[in-house]
Design a protein around this motif. Structure first.
Motif, PDB file in Angstrom:
ATOM      1  N   CYS A  87      91.993  60.287  78.804  1.00  0.00           N
ATOM      2  CA  CYS A  87      92.475  60.006  77.454  1.00  0.00           C
ATOM      3  C   CYS A  87      91.905  58.691  76.937  1.00  0.00           C
ATOM      4  O   CYS A  87      91.546  58.587  75.766  1.00  0.00           O
ATOM      5  CB  CYS A  87      93.998  59.974  77.423  1.00  0.00           C
ATOM      6  SG  CYS A  87      94.743  61.584  77.791  1.00  0.00           S
ATOM      7  N   LYS A  88      91.793  57.704  77.799  1.00  0.00           N
ATOM      8  CA  LYS A  88      91.222  56.418  77.374  1.00  0.00           C
ATOM      9  C   LYS A  88      89.772  56.584  76.936  1.00  0.00           C
ATOM     10  O   LYS A  88      89.342  55.941  75.974  1.00  0.00           O
ATOM     11  CB  LYS A  88      91.336  55.390  78.498  1.00  0.00           C
ATOM     12  CG  LYS A  88      92.750  54.913  78.717  1.00  0.00           C
ATOM     13  CD  LYS A  88      92.835  53.941  79.868  1.00  0.00           C
ATOM     14  CE  LYS A  88      94.283  53.548  80.116  1.00  0.00           C
ATOM     15  NZ  LYS A  88      94.408  52.625  81.251  1.00  0.00           N
ATOM     16  N   ILE A  89      89.025  57.418  77.616  1.00  0.00           N
ATOM     17  CA  ILE A  89      87.644  57.705  77.220  1.00  0.00           C
ATOM     18  C   ILE A  89      87.635  58.328  75.825  1.00  0.00           C
ATOM     19  O   ILE A  89      86.844  57.962  74.958  1.00  0.00           O
ATOM     20  CB  ILE A  89      86.957  58.628  78.244  1.00  0.00           C
ATOM     21  CG1 ILE A  89      86.740  57.880  79.560  1.00  0.00           C
ATOM     22  CG2 ILE A  89      85.637  59.175  77.702  1.00  0.00           C
ATOM     23  CD1 ILE A  89      86.364  58.782  80.731  1.00  0.00           C
ATOM     24  N   CYS A  90      88.533  59.259  75.605  1.00  0.00           N
ATOM     25  CA  CYS A  90      88.649  59.935  74.314  1.00  0.00           C
ATOM     26  C   CYS A  90      89.016  58.950  73.210  1.00  0.00           C
ATOM     27  O   CYS A  90      88.412  58.950  72.131  1.00  0.00           O
ATOM     28  CB  CYS A  90      89.675  61.054  74.425  1.00  0.00           C
ATOM     29  SG  CYS A  90      89.830  62.045  72.933  1.00  0.00           S
ATOM     30  N   TYR A  91      90.011  58.099  73.451  1.00  0.00           N
ATOM     31  CA  TYR A  91      90.409  57.110  72.453  1.00  0.00           C
ATOM     32  C   TYR A  91      89.237  56.184  72.123  1.00  0.00           C
ATOM     33  O   TYR A  91      88.996  55.866  70.962  1.00  0.00           O
ATOM     34  CB  TYR A  91      91.584  56.258  72.944  1.00  0.00           C
ATOM     35  CG  TYR A  91      92.854  56.997  73.271  1.00  0.00           C
ATOM     36  CD1 TYR A  91      93.248  58.131  72.563  1.00  0.00           C
ATOM     37  CD2 TYR A  91      93.682  56.562  74.294  1.00  0.00           C
ATOM     38  CE1 TYR A  91      94.427  58.794  72.871  1.00  0.00           C
ATOM     39  CE2 TYR A  91      94.859  57.208  74.603  1.00  0.00           C
ATOM     40  CZ  TYR A  91      95.223  58.328  73.892  1.00  0.00           C
ATOM     41  OH  TYR A  91      96.391  58.974  74.201  1.00  0.00           O
ATOM     42  N   LYS A  92      88.530  55.769  73.159  1.00  0.00           N
ATOM     43  CA  LYS A  92      87.383  54.864  72.968  1.00  0.00           C
ATOM     44  C   LYS A  92      86.325  55.510  72.080  1.00  0.00           C
ATOM     45  O   LYS A  92      85.826  54.880  71.135  1.00  0.00           O
ATOM     46  CB  LYS A  92      86.798  54.492  74.329  1.00  0.00           C
ATOM     47  CG  LYS A  92      85.633  53.538  74.292  1.00  0.00           C
ATOM     48  CD  LYS A  92      85.152  53.244  75.713  1.00  0.00           C
ATOM     49  CE  LYS A  92      84.149  52.168  75.875  1.00  0.00           C
ATOM     50  NZ  LYS A  92      82.995  52.134  75.094  1.00  0.00           N
ATOM     51  N   MET A  93      85.997  56.752  72.358  1.00  0.00           N
ATOM     52  CA  MET A  93      84.994  57.456  71.542  1.00  0.00           C
ATOM     53  C   MET A  93      85.418  57.497  70.081  1.00  0.00           C
ATOM     54  O   MET A  93      84.629  57.198  69.179  1.00  0.00           O
ATOM     55  CB  MET A  93      84.819  58.896  72.035  1.00  0.00           C
ATOM     56  CG  MET A  93      84.102  59.050  73.343  1.00  0.00           C
ATOM     57  SD  MET A  93      83.972  60.790  73.820  1.00  0.00           S
ATOM     58  CE  MET A  93      82.716  61.359  72.656  1.00  0.00           C
ATOM     59  N   ARG A  94      86.647  57.878  69.848  1.00  0.00           N
ATOM     60  CA  ARG A  94      87.118  58.060  68.471  1.00  0.00           C
ATOM     61  C   ARG A  94      87.275  56.732  67.733  1.00  0.00           C
ATOM     62  O   ARG A  94      86.918  56.629  66.557  1.00  0.00           O
ATOM     63  CB  ARG A  94      88.409  58.869  68.456  1.00  0.00           C
ATOM     64  CG  ARG A  94      88.133  60.299  68.941  1.00  0.00           C
ATOM     65  CD  ARG A  94      89.266  61.234  68.652  1.00  0.00           C
ATOM     66  NE  ARG A  94      90.273  61.184  69.691  1.00  0.00           N
ATOM     67  CZ  ARG A  94      91.429  61.844  69.641  1.00  0.00           C
ATOM     68  NH1 ARG A  94      91.734  62.580  68.602  1.00  0.00           N
ATOM     69  NH2 ARG A  94      92.282  61.773  70.628  1.00  0.00           N
ATOM     70  N   MET A  95      87.775  55.715  68.413  1.00  0.00           N
ATOM     71  CA  MET A  95      87.948  54.424  67.746  1.00  0.00           C
ATOM     72  C   MET A  95      86.606  53.754  67.468  1.00  0.00           C
ATOM     73  O   MET A  95      86.421  53.123  66.427  1.00  0.00           O
ATOM     74  CB  MET A  95      88.863  53.500  68.560  1.00  0.00           C
ATOM     75  CG  MET A  95      90.313  53.996  68.656  1.00  0.00           C
ATOM     76  SD  MET A  95      91.126  54.304  67.067  1.00  0.00           S
ATOM     77  CE  MET A  95      90.869  56.070  66.848  1.00  0.00           C
ATOM     78  N   GLU A  96      85.649  53.898  68.377  1.00  0.00           N
ATOM     79  CA  GLU A  96      84.326  53.316  68.131  1.00  0.00           C
ATOM     80  C   GLU A  96      83.643  53.969  66.934  1.00  0.00           C
ATOM     81  O   GLU A  96      83.072  53.285  66.090  1.00  0.00           O
ATOM     82  CB  GLU A  96      83.437  53.426  69.374  1.00  0.00           C
ATOM     83  CG  GLU A  96      83.796  52.429  70.437  1.00  0.00           C
ATOM     84  CD  GLU A  96      82.896  52.506  71.666  1.00  0.00           C
ATOM     85  OE1 GLU A  96      82.003  53.373  71.733  1.00  0.00           O
ATOM     86  OE2 GLU A  96      83.105  51.678  72.571  1.00  0.00           O
ATOM     87  N   LYS A  97      83.708  55.284  66.849  1.00  0.00           N
ATOM     88  CA  LYS A  97      83.087  55.992  65.723  1.00  0.00           C
ATOM     89  C   LYS A  97      83.775  55.619  64.412  1.00  0.00           C
ATOM     90  O   LYS A  97      83.116  55.417  63.385  1.00  0.00           O
ATOM     91  CB  LYS A  97      83.170  57.503  65.968  1.00  0.00           C
ATOM     92  CG  LYS A  97      82.457  58.338  64.948  1.00  0.00           C
ATOM     93  CD  LYS A  97      80.976  58.335  65.194  1.00  0.00           C
ATOM     94  CE  LYS A  97      80.359  59.666  64.788  1.00  0.00           C
ATOM     95  NZ  LYS A  97      78.978  59.756  65.179  1.00  0.00           N
ATOM     96  N   THR A  98      85.087  55.500  64.437  1.00  0.00           N
ATOM     97  CA  THR A  98      85.839  55.137  63.240  1.00  0.00           C
ATOM     98  C   THR A  98      85.518  53.715  62.806  1.00  0.00           C
ATOM     99  O   THR A  98      85.270  53.453  61.623  1.00  0.00           O
ATOM    100  CB  THR A  98      87.353  55.301  63.476  1.00  0.00           C
ATOM    101  OG1 THR A  98      87.611  56.647  63.914  1.00  0.00           O
ATOM    102  CG2 THR A  98      88.151  55.009  62.228  1.00  0.00           C
ATOM    103  N   ALA A  99      85.509  52.781  63.747  1.00  0.00           N
ATOM    104  CA  ALA A  99      85.204  51.381  63.421  1.00  0.00           C
ATOM    105  C   ALA A  99      83.779  51.251  62.888  1.00  0.00           C
ATOM    106  O   ALA A  99      83.542  50.517  61.917  1.00  0.00           O
ATOM    107  CB  ALA A  99      85.393  50.500  64.653  1.00  0.00           C
ATOM    108  N   ALA A 100      82.843  51.954  63.501  1.00  0.00           N
ATOM    109  CA  ALA A 100      81.456  51.908  63.030  1.00  0.00           C
ATOM    110  C   ALA A 100      81.352  52.430  61.601  1.00  0.00           C
ATOM    111  O   ALA A 100      80.699  51.820  60.744  1.00  0.00           O
ATOM    112  CB  ALA A 100      80.556  52.715  63.965  1.00  0.00           C
TER     113      ALA A 100
END
Length: 179
Positions: A87-100
Motif C-alpha cells: 500500500c505504501k508503494i501505491c500511495y507513493k506512486m499516486r502522490m508523486e504523480k499528483t504532486a508533479a
C-alpha cells in the motif's frame, strides 16, 4: 488557494469537498494505476466524472490505465513486501504523480480523497504526500476527511453513482472476496 485533489473515487471525493477551504479553486485529478480490472477502473472514473460535472468541477486525468506500472513497482520485491508495504508503494506512486501534475500546472497545493477512507493507512498517505510535496516543491494540504466519509457515501448513493466494494488493487479484491 488553487488546489488539486487526487480522487480515488466519487464517494471519497464528495466526502472531501465540504472540508476544503472556500475562496479558492479546486480541481480533481484521476491517477489510480492500482485499480483492477479495467472495467472497475472505468466504472470508478465514470462515476467520478459524473460527480465532477454535478459539482461543476474540473477533472484532470492521467493519460492512461497504469496497471502494468503498479504491478512492476509492487512485484519488484513481492516476496518481501507485506500488504502494508504494498500500500505504501501505491500511495507513493499516486502522490508523486499528483504532486508533479500540481507543480507543472500552477496549483498552490494538492491533497487526496484517500484521506476520507477509514480503510486506508492515513499516516502512510500523509508521509507519501509530504515527501512528494517536498520533491516537487508544492504544498500538501492535509485534512483528515474521515468524519465526512458517511456523508460522501450517502451523497454518492443518492446520486446513483457507482460504489466500489474494495480498495482497488488485485490484492485488495482478493482480500475482500476471499474472507
Amino acid at each position: 488557494m488553487k488546489l488539486l485533489l487526487h480522487s480515488c473515487c466519487a464517494a471519497c471525493t464528495l466526502a472531501c469537498l465540504g472540508g476544503i477551504p472556500g475562496g479558492g479553486q479546486t480541481e480533481l485529478f484521476w491517477y489510480n494505476p492500482n485499480i483492477h480490472p479495467l472495467t472497475e477502473y472505468e466504472k470508478r472514473l465514470s462515476a467520478l466524472a459524473e460527480a465532477a460535472g454535478a459539482e461543476n468541477m474540473g477533472l484532470e486525468k492521467a493519460d492512461r490505465y497504469g496497471l502494468k506500472d503498479f504491478l512492476r513497482a509492487v512485484f519488484a520485491d513481492m516476496e518481501n513486501t507485506p500488504a502494508g508495504s504494498r500500500c505504501k508503494i501505491c500511495y507513493k506512486m499516486r502522490m508523486e504523480k499528483t504532486a508533479a501534475f500540481a507543480a507543472e500546472n500552477g496549483f498552490d497545493a494538492f491533497s487526496t480523497s484517500l484521506l476520507a477512507s477509514e480503510h486506508q493507512n492515513h499516516e502512510a498517505i500523509r508521509q507519501a504526500a509530504e515527501e512528494a510535496a517536498e520533491q516537487y516543491r508544492v504544498k500538501f494540504f492535509y485534512r483528515d476527511f474521515r468524519a465526512s466519509s458517511r456523508q460522501g457515501k450517502n451523497k454518492a448513493r443518492a446520486a446513483g453513482l457507482y460504489m466500489q466494494k474494495y480498495c482497488g488493487c488485485i490484492f485488495s479484491e482478493e482480500e475482500r472476496y476471499s474472507t
